[in-house]
Design a protein around this motif. Structure first.
Motif, short mmCIF file in Angstrom:
data_model
loop_
_atom_site.label_atom_id
_atom_site.label_comp_id
_atom_site.label_asym_id
_atom_site.label_seq_id
_atom_site.Cartn_x
_atom_site.Cartn_y
_atom_site.Cartn_z
N GLU A 50 25.84 -3.66 0.20
CA GLU A 50 27.04 -3.50 1.03
C GLU A 50 28.07 -4.59 0.72
OE1 GLU A 50 24.77 -1.45 4.85
OE2 GLU A 50 25.25 -3.57 4.89
N LYS A 51 27.58 -5.80 0.51
CA LYS A 51 28.49 -6.91 0.24
C LYS A 51 29.04 -6.82 -1.18
CE LYS A 51 30.19 -10.00 2.79
NZ LYS A 51 30.97 -9.41 3.89
N LEU A 52 28.17 -6.42 -2.13
CA LEU A 52 28.62 -6.27 -3.51
C LEU A 52 29.73 -5.22 -3.62
CD1 LEU A 52 25.23 -6.33 -5.44
CD2 LEU A 52 27.14 -7.87 -5.87
N ALA A 53 29.59 -4.13 -2.84
CA ALA A 53 30.57 -3.04 -2.90
C ALA A 53 31.96 -3.51 -2.44
CB ALA A 53 30.11 -1.86 -2.05
N GLU A 54 31.99 -4.54 -1.59
CA GLU A 54 33.28 -5.05 -1.11
C GLU A 54 34.03 -5.85 -2.17
OE1 GLU A 54 32.55 -7.14 2.56
OE2 GLU A 54 31.37 -5.48 3.34
N THR A 55 33.33 -6.17 -3.27
CA THR A 55 33.97 -6.96 -4.33
C THR A 55 34.32 -6.10 -5.55
OG1 THR A 55 31.89 -7.51 -5.44
CG2 THR A 55 32.56 -8.93 -3.63
N LYS A 56 34.03 -4.80 -5.47
CA LYS A 56 34.23 -3.92 -6.62
C LYS A 56 35.17 -2.76 -6.26
CE LYS A 56 30.94 -5.30 -9.68
NZ LYS A 56 30.97 -6.69 -9.22
N PRO A 57 35.98 -2.30 -7.22
CA PRO A 57 36.76 -1.08 -6.97
C PRO A 57 35.84 0.08 -6.59
CG PRO A 57 37.50 -2.15 -8.99
CD PRO A 57 36.27 -2.88 -8.55
N TYR A 58 36.36 1.00 -5.81
CA TYR A 58 35.55 2.11 -5.28
C TYR A 58 34.73 2.83 -6.35
CZ TYR A 58 38.03 1.74 -0.83
OH TYR A 58 38.53 1.28 0.37
N ASN A 59 35.39 3.12 -7.49
CA ASN A 59 34.70 3.93 -8.52
C ASN A 59 33.56 3.16 -9.19
OD1 ASN A 59 36.59 2.26 -9.63
ND2 ASN A 59 37.24 3.65 -11.25
N GLN A 60 33.56 1.83 -9.08
CA GLN A 60 32.49 1.04 -9.73
C GLN A 60 31.26 0.87 -8.84
OE1 GLN A 60 33.94 -2.63 -11.47
NE2 GLN A 60 35.71 -1.61 -12.39
N SER A 61 31.34 1.36 -7.60
CA SER A 61 30.19 1.21 -6.69
C SER A 61 29.29 2.44 -6.69
CB SER A 61 30.68 0.94 -5.27
OG SER A 61 31.23 -0.35 -5.20
N LYS A 100 39.44 -1.69 -3.09
CA LYS A 100 38.02 -1.89 -2.78
C LYS A 100 37.84 -1.83 -1.27
CE LYS A 100 37.97 -5.84 -5.19
NZ LYS A 100 39.24 -6.43 -5.60
N PRO A 101 36.65 -1.46 -0.78
CA PRO A 101 36.51 -1.31 0.68
C PRO A 101 36.59 -2.65 1.41
CG PRO A 101 34.38 -1.00 -0.43
CD PRO A 101 35.42 -1.13 -1.51
N TYR A 102 37.19 -2.63 2.59
CA TYR A 102 37.17 -3.84 3.43
C TYR A 102 35.76 -4.01 3.97
CZ TYR A 102 38.11 -7.09 7.21
OH TYR A 102 38.07 -8.19 8.04
N ARG A 103 35.11 -2.87 4.26
CA ARG A 103 33.73 -2.90 4.76
C ARG A 103 33.03 -1.61 4.35
NH1 ARG A 103 29.19 -3.93 5.60
NH2 ARG A 103 28.09 -4.29 7.54
N LEU A 104 31.82 -1.76 3.86
CA LEU A 104 30.98 -0.60 3.60
C LEU A 104 29.68 -0.78 4.36
CD1 LEU A 104 30.09 1.97 1.97
CD2 LEU A 104 29.18 0.42 0.26
N LYS A 105 29.35 0.20 5.19
CA LYS A 105 28.08 0.15 5.94
C LYS A 105 27.28 1.38 5.57
CE LYS A 105 25.11 -1.10 9.18
NZ LYS A 105 23.96 -0.52 8.46
N ILE A 106 26.06 1.16 5.14
CA ILE A 106 25.19 2.26 4.73
C ILE A 106 24.17 2.52 5.84
CG2 ILE A 106 23.42 2.99 3.07
CD1 ILE A 106 25.04 1.09 1.06
N ARG A 107 24.09 3.78 6.23
CA ARG A 107 23.08 4.19 7.22
C ARG A 107 21.91 4.77 6.41
NH1 ARG A 107 19.11 7.44 9.23
NH2 ARG A 107 19.07 7.40 11.49
N ALA A 108 20.92 3.94 6.13
CA ALA A 108 19.80 4.36 5.30
C ALA A 108 18.71 4.97 6.17
CB ALA A 108 19.25 3.17 4.53
N PRO A 109 18.10 6.09 5.75
CA PRO A 109 17.09 6.74 6.60
C PRO A 109 15.83 5.91 6.81
CG PRO A 109 17.25 7.82 4.46
CD PRO A 109 18.37 6.85 4.53
#
Length: 416
Positions: A48-59, A371-380
């Motif tokens: 989630e933190k890594l995705a905040e440092t990368k453009p959307y398409n690179q995540s 890039k996202p300000y915040r990405l939260k993943i709801r993992a099952p």
């Protein structure tokens, strides 16, 4: 008389059933479990933190690595959230391709689950049988994306490319004789759809093989029946989803209730259990594989009859290879898109898919940047692991292995 005290036992992370990264602190009264405390943090991918440092398409590639058994399903949850914010709808052909590959992924996931779950409990043969069928579907992944595991095939607005017209062939080598290569290549003479159609015809017989080994097996039932029972009410309170919830008798499936991709255009049933124990969850997943097979057949029929675009023609999607090599503007567009990415409008979106393990969702908060300000993943897997204490209480130590297996946990998504 000396006082009898409970003792504490570390289950994992070195235990084979603990995936190398789960530490369960068990409080034992003799052989019976009084309390289980799952400790996570030995993997911690920081996705989630890594995705905040990368453009959307690179995540997109990060999503594959969360649950490394259900790669394209993870990508689907992420690109759906992006499409919500971008306000784009993929072409219909792309929706059917996504539906087909989501179900291929479901079968891949359940095959690995039944192979390793049975191995944990002591049934050795299942692992070899399940991996035999996984090889065919891994080849389908490779044919379409170039990678067996981390596909990075889905894109906001569709999929990376259309389905290939040919399948890779087995070559003669010191490990594969000419006769063996000929046998292995028999069903690879046509397109990917031909190869998958051949698989869908063979697969129900394979599932019947698995069931003949396990379903009425006395030892299998002794290990699973009435182990890890969760009532329907408690399953909802604990946030269980997927086969964990359906095994308790709740017919909740996002593919039916909040249809996405082409799920509203295909026919399938939702298998549900009655007792909410490990055996019911096993039966639910076995039937799910047959329902997935049924969906794949319908997608193959539709895709044969309906050619067309697989990626929406939009400023946020890359130009075709042909356009890129003939037009300077297209080349610049491609370069800018791959290095800087695209900016999403200010806002937030949550999208969820019926992942093989349950509800997989992505919440994206955008501030208008690339890039996202915040990405939260709801993992099952995370709520399922949280239910571990309640599920193992009062059971024997050997049942811990059964319950970890029935939860179908993968730690990449739990400890994200």
């Amino acid at each position: 008389m000396p006082e009898i005290r409970n003792f504490t036992l570390n289950f994992g992370p070195a235990h084979p059933a603990a995936h190398g990264v789960l530490r369960l602190v068990l409080e034992m009264d003799g052989e019976v479990i009084v309390r289980a405390d799952p400790h996570i943090g030995l993997l911690h991918r920081g996705t989630e933190k890594l995705a905040e440092t990368k453009p959307y398409n690179q995540s997109i590639g990060y999503m594959d690595r969360l649950d490394y058994v259900s790669m394209m399903s993870n990508e689907h949850g992420y690109v759906l959230a992006l499409e919500k914010l971008l306000g784009i709808t993929p072409p219909e052909r792309a929706l059917y391709i996504r539906t087909m590959f989501d179900e291929i992924t479901r079968i891949l996931n359940h095959l690995l689950w039944i192979g390793t779950h049975a191995l944990d409990i002591g049934a050795m043969s299942m692992f070899i049988y399940a991996f035999r069928e996984r090889e065919d579907l891994m080849d389908a992944y490779e044919a379409v994306s170039g990678a067996r595991l981390h596909a990075s095939y889905y894109r906001p607005g569709g999929v990376y490319r259309d389905l290939p017209d040919s399948m890779p062939q087995h070559e003669v080598s010191r490990f594969c004789s000419e006769q063996e290569a000929k046998r292995l290549n028999e069903n690879r003479q046509g397109s990917l759809l031909d190869f998958l159609e051949d698989f869908t015809q063979r697969f129900p017989a394979y599932v019947a093989e698995y069931e003949s080994l396990l379903t009425d097996n006395r030892i299998w039932k002794q290990r699973l029946v009435n182990v890890g029972v969760v009532s329907p009410e408690r399953a909802l309170q604990l946030g269980l989803t997927g086969p964990m919830l359906r095994g308790s008798g709740v017919a909740w499936d996002i593919r039916k209730k909040q249809a996405y991709a082409a799920y509203d255009k295909v026919e399938f049933d939702i298998p549900v259990g009655t007792n909410g124990d490990s055996y019911d969850r096993y039966l639910v997943r076995m039937e799910e594989m047959l329902q997935s097979n049924r969906i794949i057949k319908q997608c193959i029929d539709w895709l044969r009859k309906n050619p067309g675009a697989v990626l929406v023609d939009d400023k946020n999607t890359p130009p075709t290879r042909l356009a890129m090599k003939q037009d300077m503007e297209a080349l610049i567009h491609h370069f800018k898109l791959m290095t800087e990415g695209y900016c999403l409008p200010v806002g937030e979106a949550y999208a969820a898919v019926e992942h093989p393990k349950g509800e997989f969702g992505c919440y994206i908060l955008s501030d208008g940047a690339n890039k996202p300000y915040r990405l939260k993943i709801r993992a099952p897997g995370f709520p399922h692991l949280a239910a571990m204490d309640e599920m193992v209480k009062g059971h024997m130590l050997a049942d811990v292995v059964t319950i970890i297996g029935t939860q179908d946990i993968v730690f990449g998504e739990v400890d994200r």
